[in-house]
Design an enzyme around this catalytic site. Structure first.
Site, mmCIF file in Angstrom:
data_model
loop_
_atom_site.group_PDB
_atom_site.id
_atom_site.type_symbol
_atom_site.label_atom_id
_atom_site.label_comp_id
_atom_site.label_asym_id
_atom_site.label_seq_id
_atom_site.Cartn_x
_atom_site.Cartn_y
_atom_site.Cartn_z
ATOM 1 N N CYS B 85 40.669 38.367 32.778
ATOM 2 C CA CYS B 85 40.747 38.255 34.238
ATOM 3 C C CYS B 85 39.458 38.716 34.906
ATOM 4 C CB CYS B 85 41.895 39.082 34.798
ATOM 5 S SG CYS B 85 43.519 38.616 34.204
ATOM 6 N N HIS B 326 45.158 33.697 42.174
ATOM 7 C CA HIS B 326 44.457 34.196 40.996
ATOM 8 C C HIS B 326 44.157 33.085 39.998
ATOM 9 C CE1 HIS B 326 43.091 36.837 37.920
ATOM 10 N NE2 HIS B 326 44.226 36.968 37.269
#
Ligand SMILES: [Zn+2]
Lengths: 146, 378
Positions: B85, B326
């Site tokens: 991430c 995201h």
């Protein structure tokens, strides 16, 4: 996704809780490491196998409702981080206990269980990637249960 | 080292963008960033692109040349960067080094992910590749489950409440409702968070970031409106269980200490920050590990409104991962785009007044890697 050799390779650790210990700094590792990350080159050839007791204490836990692939049939399941008495910490499930019986600090001991089965592959809506590989390994039960 | 500045940013809509492809998204973000910087495409000397796993999300590895070809930049280096991430944040780190070293004068950083072309189950498996496969995933862990275990321990050790965590999501959705590119434009209440389905107790669906499509890009040069005064990375154990303290992200502590030192500022000098709220507890833990608040007080500060738009340290004015969305590779770049817009005063209804220093914190997986960057308006 996962061939049988990948599962077989880790069997001594997953089935028998075999770890190792750096004889330079005495740190115990599970799973066993090639070198001690603290002593690095000084630990080459000085890592000794060690049989862990499989007993430990719950550091933290959760109840998983949205499962990892291959774990659908067990949902909801209790997942915990356990600090083993020899020092290393591991992640696995706690079985045979009610959701309200687990607490941070609970004593647990290890049992051998089926972890995951790669079947179905989507055609029958089942779990896993269809390879048929079954993974066994350690889970935990509350101390005093079997 | 030479000064490194941002001279333009570009971002696409984030969300479930059924009609948009992986390559369209990154080209759009790149074009917007160049337009913003008022630079022609032929001036770009190097391209860094972040993507966590295009081979899994869209069956396309070797994505670097594809992006270069789409933009007519096949004669320059193109470097794909991955750190879970934190991929976008790490791409910035690499581009920063490039411009600082003097090798290149004009460098583009892009981030992209296209996550909604796969089904929910496959998406879960792909997210799980950021965990320790052998010693977490096989035992039934998921990324929300790991964050849930951090949350449980944080509640146990510091008295953080379920409601305080919900306040993070409520705040971020409010901010996102003011951000036109946000994945979710709706406000939510604490009650809605607490009655959403459980993913991993105590975390619920509205505690966790969605799967999004989207892209963001930045143009780095040695002159520009906003200077990057520090960009530092550190890593930690891949498996959450191996960390000495489950409620501390060592990599955030480590990278932020280096970043403050290089920037010559203290945590209290930061005026605005974009943190990595993959789950609500993540924003709370990072706000402590970055030194903004004493360990254990992060939840209380959110509930008191300290990190709201009108608070003394606004966090995630963009809506954060939770509401802005995201798309993994794009996230770290989108964080910087928000700080840039805030520092130059064009963040619209989200604009915070009197800003000097902004900070971004990108985190990989459950905290196996982190990049902390600090920005100053010039
Ligand atoms: Zn050692």
């Amino acid at each position: 996704m996962v061939g049988p050799s990948r599962i077989w390779r880790e069997a001594p650790s997953r089935y028998r809780f075999l770890g190792n210990r750096c004889t330079v700094c005495e740190e115990v590792y599970f799973p066993p490491r090639q070198i001690c990350p603290k002593c690095r080159r000084a630990s080459i050839g000085r890592m000794e196998p060690i049989q862990l007791s499989g007993n430990g204490e719950v550091v933290t836990y959760t109840v998983v409702y949205d499962p990892a692939v291959g774990h659908e049939l067990l949902t909801p399941y209790i997942l915990a981080i356990v600090k083993l008495d020899e020092g290393p910490r591991v992640t696995s499930q706690i079985v045979g206990a009610g959701l309200s019986e687990i607490m941070i600090g609970s004593r647990v001991k290890t049992v051998l269980r089926k972890l995951r089965e790669e079947k179905g592959g989507g055609e029958d809506g089942g779990s896993g990637d269809g390879s048929g590989v079954i993974t066994y390994g350690y889970k935990f039960v509350l101390d005093g249960q079997s | 080292m030479r000064k490194v500045c941002i001279s333009g940013v570009g971002i696409t809509k984030f969300g479930e963008l059924w009609s948009r492809s992986y390559r369209e998204l990154i080209v759009e973000a790149g074009l917007r960033a160049l337009e913003d910087a008022e630079l022609p495409g032929e001036s770009i000397e190097c391209l860094y692109m972040a993507s966590m796993g295009p081979g899994m999300w869209v069956s396309q590895e070797h994505a670097g040349p594809m992006i270069a070809e789409q933009t007519g930049l096949t004669s320059i280096p193109v470097v794909r960067v991955e750190s879970g991430c934190a991929s976008g944040a790490l791409a910035l780190h690499q581009a920063f080094i490039d411009v600082a070293s003097g090798k290149h004068d004009i460098v583009v950083v892009g981030g992209v992910e296209k996550m909604t072309d796969v089904g929910a189950k496959e998406a879960g498996s792909i997210i799980n590749t950021m965990l320790d496969y052998e010693w977490e995933s096989i035992f039934g862990a998921t990324l929300p489950a790991l964050y849930a275990m951090m949350a449980r321990k944080h509640m146990h050790d510091y008295g953080t409440t379920r409601e305080q965590m919900a306040e993070v999501a409520v705040k971020n959705h409010y901010n996102g409702s003011l951000n036109p590119i946000a994945h979710f434009g709706r406000k939510i209440s604490v009650d809605q968070v607490l009655s959403s389905p459980l993913l991993a107790d105590p975390l619920r669906m509205l505690d966790c970031a969605p799967m999004s499509d989207g892209s963001a890009a930045l143009v780095l040069t040695s002159k520009g409106d906003v200077e990057i005064i520090a960009c530092e990375m550190a890593s930690s154990t891949l498996a959450l269980h191996s960390r000495e303290d489950i409620t501390t992200m060592d990599c955030v502590v480590g990278s932020s200490k280096k970043a403050y030192k290089r920037a010559g500022i203290n945590p209290s000098d930061v005026d605005i920050a974009e943190l990595h709220d993959y789950c609500t507890i993540g924003e709370i833990i990072e706000s402590e590990d970055l030194g903004f608040f004493e360990k254990g007080k992060g939840g209380k500060k959110v509930a008191e409104g300290v990190t709201s738009l009108n608070g003394s340290l606004p966090i995630n004015t963009s809506g954060g991962l939770k509401s802005r969305g995201h798309p993994i590779g794009a996230t770290g770049v989108a964080q910087v785009a928000e700080i840039y817009d805030q520092l130059i005063g064009r963040a619209g209804e989200r604009q915070i007044e009197l800003l000097d220093y902004g900070l971004c914190c990108g985190v990989g997986g459950s905290g196996g890697s982190a990049v902390v960057s600090i920005f100053r308006r010039r």
